[in-house]
Motif scaffolding. Structure first.
Motif, PDB file in Angstrom:
ATOM      1  N   GLY A 112       0.138   4.787   2.057  1.00 30.31           N
ATOM      2  CA  GLY A 112       0.382   4.687   3.498  1.00 30.31           C
ATOM      3  C   GLY A 112       1.854   4.521   3.816  1.00 30.31           C
ATOM      4  O   GLY A 112       2.361   5.080   4.789  1.00 30.31           O
ATOM      5  N   GLU A 164       0.869  -1.188   0.000  1.00 29.79           N
ATOM      6  CA  GLU A 164       0.000   0.000   0.000  1.00 29.79           C
ATOM      7  C   GLU A 164       0.902   1.234   0.000  1.00 29.79           C
ATOM      8  O   GLU A 164       1.341   1.690   1.046  1.00 29.79           O
ATOM      9  N   THR A 216       1.579  -1.794   5.832  1.00 30.39           N
ATOM     10  CA  THR A 216       1.592  -1.434   4.410  1.00 30.39           C
ATOM     11  C   THR A 216       2.584  -2.233   3.576  1.00 30.39           C
ATOM     12  O   THR A 216       2.678  -2.023   2.366  1.00 30.39           O
TER      13      THR A 216
END
Length: 96
Positions: free
Chosen positions: A16, A13, A84
């Motif tokens: 993030g 991710e 993340t």
């Protein structure tokens, strides 16, 4: 002897994770650390271990590296990295 943290990670991710990337250098510096390798895509030369990204941090001592990892003010950032990314982290002591 110096302490080295080696982080093998895959970013799951990016948005993030970027908060971690922006804020963690302050804590690395606080504990006397520095980047030796910063988030590169390594080239496989032998065997089967091939991280998507690799980070190597150098600290003045193995104790300083552990203090960095245990810094109460950095725990939120470590939690963010863990949320993340998929990662593995090892600590190794350097040679004299």
């Amino acid at each position: 002897m110096k302490g080295y943290l080696v982080l093998d990670l895959a970013i799951n991710e990016l948005s993030g994770f970027m908060e971690y990337v922006q804020k963690i250098p302050e804590f690395i510096k606080k504990h006397g650390g520095r980047y030796i390798v910063q988030g590169v895509e390594p080239e496989l030369m032998e065997g089967s271990w091939l991280p998507q990204r690799l980070v190597v941090l150098e600290f003045p001592t193995k104790i300083a590296a552990k203090e960095f990892l245990n810094d109460p003010e950095a725990q939120q950032l470590f939690s963010l990295r863990k949320a993340t990314t998929t990662s593995n982290l090892i600590l190794a002591e350097g040679c004299e």
